[in-house]
Design a protein around this motif. Structure first.
Motif, PDB file in Angstrom:
ATOM      1  N   ALA A 107       3.251  41.458  32.710  1.00  0.00           N
ATOM      2  CA  ALA A 107       4.170  40.774  31.865  1.00  0.00           C
ATOM      3  C   ALA A 107       4.069  39.245  31.891  1.00  0.00           C
ATOM      4  N   ARG A 108       4.319  38.892  33.018  1.00  0.00           N
ATOM      5  CA  ARG A 108       4.070  37.306  33.145  1.00  0.00           C
ATOM      6  C   ARG A 108       2.727  36.628  32.817  1.00  0.00           C
ATOM      7  N   VAL A 109       1.695  37.339  33.175  1.00  0.00           N
ATOM      8  CA  VAL A 109       0.559  36.689  32.357  1.00  0.00           C
ATOM      9  C   VAL A 109       0.278  36.703  31.030  1.00  0.00           C
ATOM     10  N   GLN A 110       0.814  37.612  30.477  1.00  0.00           N
ATOM     11  CA  GLN A 110       0.795  38.081  28.888  1.00  0.00           C
ATOM     12  C   GLN A 110       1.629  36.887  28.431  1.00  0.00           C
ATOM     13  N   ILE A 111       2.820  36.594  29.040  1.00  0.00           N
ATOM     14  CA  ILE A 111       3.648  35.358  28.224  1.00  0.00           C
ATOM     15  C   ILE A 111       2.861  34.055  28.359  1.00  0.00           C
ATOM     16  N   ALA A 112       2.311  33.891  29.402  1.00  0.00           N
ATOM     17  CA  ALA A 112       1.524  32.799  30.074  1.00  0.00           C
ATOM     18  C   ALA A 112       0.473  32.667  28.790  1.00  0.00           C
ATOM     19  N   ILE A 113      -0.299  33.595  28.407  1.00  0.00           N
ATOM     20  CA  ILE A 113      -1.233  33.658  27.483  1.00  0.00           C
ATOM     21  C   ILE A 113      -0.656  33.405  26.090  1.00  0.00           C
ATOM     22  N   ILE A 114       0.263  34.347  25.768  1.00  0.00           N
ATOM     23  CA  ILE A 114       0.871  33.745  24.304  1.00  0.00           C
ATOM     24  C   ILE A 114       1.353  32.451  24.068  1.00  0.00           C
ATOM     25  N   SER A 115       2.040  31.919  25.310  1.00  0.00           N
ATOM     26  CA  SER A 115       2.625  30.492  25.259  1.00  0.00           C
ATOM     27  C   SER A 115       1.587  29.590  24.814  1.00  0.00           C
ATOM     28  N   GLY A 116       0.133  29.789  24.787  1.00  0.00           N
ATOM     29  CA  GLY A 116      -0.688  28.720  24.524  1.00  0.00           C
ATOM     30  C   GLY A 116      -1.258  28.972  23.300  1.00  0.00           C
ATOM     31  N   LEU A 117      -0.750  30.019  22.440  1.00  0.00           N
ATOM     32  CA  LEU A 117      -1.172  30.254  20.999  1.00  0.00           C
ATOM     33  C   LEU A 117      -0.346  29.745  19.917  1.00  0.00           C
ATOM     34  N   LYS A 118       0.673  28.671  20.322  1.00  0.00           N
ATOM     35  CA  LYS A 118       1.681  28.231  19.559  1.00  0.00           C
ATOM     36  C   LYS A 118       0.919  27.052  18.415  1.00  0.00           C
ATOM     37  N   GLN A 119      -0.231  26.479  18.874  1.00  0.00           N
ATOM     38  CA  GLN A 119      -0.819  25.509  17.980  1.00  0.00           C
ATOM     39  C   GLN A 119      -2.235  26.304  17.286  1.00  0.00           C
ATOM     40  N   GLY A 120      -2.473  26.148  15.949  1.00  0.00           N
ATOM     41  CA  GLY A 120      -3.460  26.599  15.365  1.00  0.00           C
ATOM     42  C   GLY A 120      -3.162  26.923  14.175  1.00  0.00           C
ATOM     43  N   PRO A 121      -4.358  27.315  13.307  1.00  0.00           N
ATOM     44  CA  PRO A 121      -4.305  27.521  11.716  1.00  0.00           C
ATOM     45  C   PRO A 121      -3.355  28.539  11.600  1.00  0.00           C
ATOM     46  N   SER A 122      -2.711  28.681  10.280  1.00  0.00           N
ATOM     47  CA  SER A 122      -1.680  29.510   9.594  1.00  0.00           C
ATOM     48  C   SER A 122      -2.239  31.151   9.920  1.00  0.00           C
ATOM     49  N   ILE A 123      -1.629  31.922  10.057  1.00  0.00           N
ATOM     50  CA  ILE A 123      -2.186  33.429   9.953  1.00  0.00           C
ATOM     51  C   ILE A 123      -1.848  34.002   8.890  1.00  0.00           C
ATOM     52  N   THR A 124      -2.873  34.318   7.834  1.00  0.00           N
ATOM     53  CA  THR A 124      -2.603  34.602   6.527  1.00  0.00           C
ATOM     54  C   THR A 124      -2.807  36.058   6.276  1.00  0.00           C
ATOM     55  N   SER A 125      -3.283  36.888   7.291  1.00  0.00           N
ATOM     56  CA  SER A 125      -3.292  38.393   7.126  1.00  0.00           C
ATOM     57  C   SER A 125      -3.076  39.084   8.245  1.00  0.00           C
ATOM     58  N   GLU A 126      -2.579  40.332   7.884  1.00  0.00           N
ATOM     59  CA  GLU A 126      -2.010  41.205   9.315  1.00  0.00           C
ATOM     60  C   GLU A 126      -3.431  41.575   9.506  1.00  0.00           C
ATOM     61  N   ASP A 127      -4.327  41.762   9.209  1.00  0.00           N
ATOM     62  CA  ASP A 127      -5.824  42.140   9.726  1.00  0.00           C
ATOM     63  C   ASP A 127      -6.240  41.318  10.840  1.00  0.00           C
ATOM     64  N   GLU A 128      -5.928  40.139  10.912  1.00  0.00           N
ATOM     65  CA  GLU A 128      -6.396  39.035  11.830  1.00  0.00           C
ATOM     66  C   GLU A 128      -5.860  39.726  13.267  1.00  0.00           C
ATOM     67  N   ILE A 129      -6.938  39.657  14.212  1.00  0.00           N
ATOM     68  CA  ILE A 129      -6.702  40.121  15.528  1.00  0.00           C
ATOM     69  C   ILE A 129      -5.363  39.509  16.394  1.00  0.00           C
ATOM     70  N   ILE A 130      -5.209  38.113  16.214  1.00  0.00           N
ATOM     71  CA  ILE A 130      -3.816  37.593  16.717  1.00  0.00           C
ATOM     72  C   ILE A 130      -2.799  38.209  16.078  1.00  0.00           C
ATOM     73  N   TYR A 131      -2.728  38.322  14.886  1.00  0.00           N
ATOM     74  CA  TYR A 131      -1.410  39.163  14.306  1.00  0.00           C
ATOM     75  C   TYR A 131      -1.271  40.465  14.881  1.00  0.00           C
ATOM     76  N   ARG A 132      -2.281  41.318  14.988  1.00  0.00           N
ATOM     77  CA  ARG A 132      -2.136  42.816  15.568  1.00  0.00           C
ATOM     78  C   ARG A 132      -1.849  42.654  16.924  1.00  0.00           C
ATOM     79  N   LEU A 133      -2.324  41.678  17.756  1.00  0.00           N
ATOM     80  CA  LEU A 133      -2.002  41.772  19.266  1.00  0.00           C
ATOM     81  C   LEU A 133      -0.512  41.498  19.211  1.00  0.00           C
ATOM     82  N   LEU A 134      -0.218  40.215  18.601  1.00  0.00           N
ATOM     83  CA  LEU A 134       1.186  39.695  18.693  1.00  0.00           C
ATOM     84  C   LEU A 134       2.196  40.541  17.871  1.00  0.00           C
TER      85      LEU A 134
END
Length: 731
Positions: A284-311
Motif C-alpha cells: 500500500a505505501r509503495v502504491q501511494i508513493a507511485i500515485i503521488s507522482g501522477l498529479k502532473q500530466g495531460p488531462s485524462i479524456t477517456s475511461e479506456d486510458e490505462i491510467i484511468y483504469r488503474l486509478l
C-alpha cells in the motif's frame, strides 16, 4: 542640535555610564553601545572587559563581537585565558570567532578536546554549581573551527568524537567537518563505516550539505547501510541534489521496501514507469508513493486510458489512503470522468470518513456544476468536520469567481440550506410551535390548568411531574403503571397523562461531533466567516441579516466579516444601523468590540455618538479599541490622549501613546517620554519605537536630560529608549 551632534552626545554619555554607574546601569550601557554598533565605542567596551562585574564583562564581549573591531582581539584573548568566569570565556570565544581571529585557533583546538591547562578556570564554581562551563565552550569551539575553515583542527575534532566519556558532539563535529574542504569530506566518508549508527547518520547528513559530486558519491554508499533511517536519509539527499539520478530509478524497483517508497515519493520517475510499477505492486505505501507522482500530466479524456483504469480500480476495495491518493490525481486530471464515481462514494453508507474527506477535497478542484451540487449535499452532513470541509471547498470555487458557489455560501449563511431531513430552521421552529400547541390543547382537554406562557417559552416537558405540577401525584401514577405487586387501576385520564409525558418535543438537529452545536447555526457561522473575504453589497446584506439572530457566535462571526468587507464605498445599510444601539447594549464585550470595528470600517458622522459613548465602556479591551477609533477619526483631542497616558489601565495608556505618536506636535514628544518612564518604566519598550519615528533628536535630548538630573533608578528606562532610538530597526 543636528542629528549627528545628538548621536555623538548620546554615545559619549553611554560610554561614560559604562564606567561610572551602578552595575545594572553599566550592563545596560554596554548592551546599548553594542546595539548601536558605532566603532567609536570600542575603547570604552574594551575597558569594560575588565569590569569587576562578570555580567558587564559578558555583555561587553558580546557587544564587541557585534561591532566587529579587531582592536578588541588582545583583550578578548585575555578574558578567554585569564577570566575565571565561564560565561565570560564563552562570550569571548564567540566574539573572537566573529572577528575571525587566527590567534584564537590554538585555544579552540585544545578546547574542543579538553580544558586547556594554560587557561584559568574557576574550580570552586564547578564544585558548587555542578556544571562544567567547558562543555558549552567545547561545542562552540567545534562549531567555530568549522566556520573558520581550520583544517588543522580535524584531528582534534576526531578526538572529541572518539571520547566515549565525553558529551555527545557527533552532530556538531560532523557539521564542522563538512565545512573543512576535501580533507573534512574524506574524514566524513571514513565515518560511514563506524559502528555507531548515530554517528553514521550525522556523517551522511553532513555529506549531504556539501555541494560536490564526490560528497554525493559517498552518500550513495550509505544506501547499503544496515540502519533503515540512514538509507532513507541517503535517498532524500540524492533526490534533493538530483531527482533524475539513475540510482533512484534502480532503487524504485529494488527489494528494499523502505527505499522503494522514498524513491517513488521523491524521484522524477516518468508516468509510464510508474503505471507499470502500479500494475502488480502489492504494498500500500509503495502504491501511494507511485500515485503521488501522477498529479502532473495531460488531462485524462477517456475511461479506456490505462491510467484511468488503474486509478479508478483503486477507488473501492482498497486501503483508504490509496483511495484518497487515487481520488486526488483523478480529480486533477480526469474531473468530469471521475465525478460519477465520487457521487457514488458520497451516497454509499460504507464509505469511510477518510475517503469522504478526499471526495470533498477532489470536488473542490472540479469545475463541473455537479461538483457544486454534491458539495451542497454535504453541507448538512452530521459529521461536522466533513460539512465544514464541504463549505471550504465551495469557498474555493467562489474565490475563483464562480457566482453559483458564492450564492451557496450566501444561502448557507442565511440559514436556508435544508437539513438532511429537508427541514429548514424556520420550518423546524414552526413545527416546534405546532407541537407545543397540540400538547397545550391536550392538557386542557383533560381538565388541567396550564401556564400557557411558560409552556410556550420552555416547550412541553417530557416528565409527568412537570405536566401535572405535582411530583408526588406523578410518582403515584408512574408507580401504578410499573408492575407493582398491588397495582392501582389507572383511569382513562391517567393513561392520557402518561401518553403526554412520553411525548418528546422536536428539537433542533445537533451535530454529534460538535459538542451540542446546532447544525444550522454551525453552517451559518462558518459560511459567515468565509463571506468576510467577499466585499460586495449583496454579501454584506446577508451578513447584516445574521445580526438579528439570537445566536451570539453567529452575530460575532457576521460582525467580524463585516468589519473586513465594509469601506467608504460599501457602507452599512439603514436597517443594520438601526440594530447598532441594541448590539452595543449586549453584555458580551467581544460582540461590542466587533460592533465598534464595524463602525470604524464604514464610518459615518452619525456614528460619532456611538464612538464617544464607547470611551466609557466597562470592558478595558473594548475601550482600548474605541480609543484607537476615536483618535484616528479625530473625535478626541491631543490633550485627552495625553491625559489618558496616566490612565490606571496599561492597555489604555498604550493605545493612547500609539495614537499620540501620529500627531506631529512638539509637546507630544515630552508626553511620550513621560509615558516611557510611567510605572517604573513599564512602557519603555513601547515608547522607544514611537519616539524614534516621531522626533528622535528631541526625544534624545530629553532622555539625556533625565539621565543628568534624575535618580539612577530612572536611567535604565532612559538607556533602553536611547538604544531603541539610535540602534538598528527591530526585525
Amino acid at each position: 542640535m543636528s542629528e549627528l551632534q545628538t548621536f555623538d552626545k548620546v554615545q559619549a554619555k553611554l560610554c561614560e555610564l559604562t564606567a561610572n554607574s551602578p552595575d545594572i546601569i553599566r550592563c545596560q550601557a554596554v548592551q546599548s553601545l553594542g546595539a548601536i554598533g558605532n566603532k567609536d565605542a570600542v575603547p570604552a567596551l574594551i575597558d569594560a572587559l575588565l569590569d569587576e562585574d562578570e555580567d558587564v564583562r559578558c555583555d561587553s564581549a558580546a557587544s564587541l563581537g557585534e561591532i566587529g573591531d579587531e582592536r578588541a582581539i588582545p583583550q578578548l584573548l585575555g578574558n578567554l585565558v585569564e577570566d575565571p568566569c565561564g560565561d565570560v570565556k564563552q562570550q569571548a570565544v564567540i566574539a573572537l570567532g566573529k572577528l575571525r581571529s587566527k590567534e584564537v585557533l590554538p585555544y579552540l583546538r585544545t578546547l574542543c578536546v579538553s580544558r586547556d591547562k594554560s587557561i584559568t578556570w574557576d574550580e570552586d564554581e564547578f564544585m558548587q554549581g555542578g556544571w562544567d562551563d567547558w562543555l558549552d565552550i567545547q561545542l562552540k569551539s567545534i562549531e567555530l573551527l568549522g566556520q573558520m575553515n581550520d583544517e588543522e583542527a580535524i584531528p582534534f575534532i576526531l578526538k572529541a568524537i572518539e571520547d566515549e566519556n565525553g558529551q555527545d558532539v557527533r552532530s556538531a563535529s560532523t557539521a564542522s567537518l563538512a565545512m573543512l574542504g576535501t580533507k573534512g569530506m574524506e574524514v566524513l566518508s571514513e565515518l560511514l563505516s563506524n559502528r555507531d549508527e548515530r554517528l553514521r547518520y550525522s556523517a551522511v547528513k553532513a555529506l549531504g550539505s556539501i555541494d560536490k559530486p564526490e560528497a554525493l558519491d559517498f552518500v550513495k554508499r550509505a544506501l547499503a547501510d544496515d540502519d533503515v533511517r540512514i538509507r532513507r536519509l541517503a535517498v532524500e539527499i540524492i533526490a534533493k541534489h538530483n531527482p533524475n539520478d539513475p540510482v533512484l530509478q534502480e532503487i524504485a524497483f529494488a527489494n528494499d521496501l523502505e527505499l522503494r517508497v522514498e524513491a517513488f515519493r521523491l524521484a522524477s520517475i516518468d508516468e509510464n514507469t510508474r503505471l507499470k510499477a502500479l500494475l502488480d505492486e502489492p504494498d500500500a505505501r509503495v502504491q501511494i508513493a507511485i500515485i503521488s507522482g501522477l498529479k502532473q500530466g495531460p488531462s485524462i479524456t477517456s475511461e479506456d486510458e490505462i491510467i484511468y483504469r488503474l486509478l479508478s480500480d483503486r477507488l473501492s476495495n482498497t486501503a483508504d489512503e490509496i483511495t484518497a491518493a487515487a481520488l486526488e490525481v483523478l480529480s486533477l486530471r480526469a474531473g468530469k470522468l471521475v465525478l460519477p464515481r465520487i457521487s457514488n462514494l458520497l451516497v454509499n453508507v460504507d464509505t469511510k470518513d477518510a475517503v469522504l474527506w478526499s471526495c470533498v477535497k477532489a470536488l473542490g478542484t472540479m469545475k463541473e456544476t455537479k461538483a457544486l451540487r454534491d458539495l451542497r449535499k454535504l453541507i448538512t452532513n452530521d459529521n461536522r468536520t466533513l460539512r465544514l470541509e464541504a463549505l471550504a471547498a465551495i469557498n474555493l470555487h467562489a474565490s475563483s469567481g464562480r457566482k453559483e458557489a458564492l450564492q451557496l455560501l450566501e444561502d448557507a449563511a442565511n440559514g436556508i440550506i435544508l437539513l438532511d431531513e429537508g427541514v429548514s430552521k424556520e420550518t423546524e421552529e414552526a413545527q416546534n410551535q405546532d407541537s407545543n400547541k397540540e400538547v397545550l390543547e391536550d392538557l386542557k382537554a383533560v381538565g388541567l390548568k396550564v401556564d400557557t406562557k411558560e409552556i410556550q417559552d420552555q416547550g412541553p416537558s417530557s416528565t409527568l411531574g412537570s405536566i401535572l405540577g405535582d411530583e408526588e401525584k406523578a410518582k403515584d401514577i408512574v408507580d401504578a403503571g410499573s408492575g407493582d405487586e398491588t397495582p392501582v387501576k389507572l383511569t382513562n385520564k391517567d393513561l392520557h397523562l402518561l401518553s403526554l409525558a412520553q411525548r418528546i418535543p422536536r428539537k433542533r438537529k445537533v451535530s454529534p461531533d460538535g459538542e451540542g452545536i446546532s447544525v444550522n447555526e454551525d453552517i451559518r457561522c462558518f459560511a459567515s466567516r468565509l463571506l468576510g473575504d467577499y466585499p460586495r453589497q449583496e454579501v454584506n446584506q446577508v451578513l447584516e441579516n445574521c445580526l438579528t439572530s439570537q445566536d451570539n457566535e453567529l452575530r460575532r462571526t457576521a460582525l467580524d466579516s463585516l468589519s473586513r468587507n465594509l469601506s467608504d464605498e460599501l457602507s452599512l445599510s439603514v436597517s443594520a444601523i438601526e440594530l447598532i444601539p441594541g448590539l452595543l447594549n449586549e453584555k458580551d464585550p467581544e460582540l461590542r468590540q466587533l460592533v465598534y470595528k464595524v463602525l470604524d470600517a464604514s464610518y459615518q458622522d452619525e456614528f460619532e455618538a456611538f464612538i464617544l459613548e464607547g470611551l466609557k465602556d466597562i470592558s478595558i479591551p473594548t475601550r482600548t479599541i474605541v480609543y484607537g477609533i476615536a483618535a484616528r477619526r479625530g473625535l478626541v483631542s491631543t490633550e485627552f490622549l495625553e491625559q489618558s497616558l496616566k490612565d490606571i489601565h496599561p492597555l489604555i495608556r498604550s493605545v493612547s501613546a500609539r495614537e499620540l505618536s501620529h500627531r506631529k506636535d512638539k509637546n507630544v514628544v515630552s508626553s511620550l517620554v513621560d509615558f516611557g518612564f510611567h510605572e517604573a518604566g513599564q512602557h519603555k519598550d513601547e515608547a522607544g519605537p514611537l519616539l524614534r519615528t516621531l522626533n528622535p533628536e528631541q526625544a534624545s535630548d530629553e532622555l539625556m536630560e533625565r539621565i543628568e538630573n534624575e535618580n539612577p533608578v530612572t536611567w535604565l528606562s532612559a538607556i533602553t529608549m536611547l538604544k531603541t532610538i539610535h540602534g538598528p530597526l527591530a526585525a
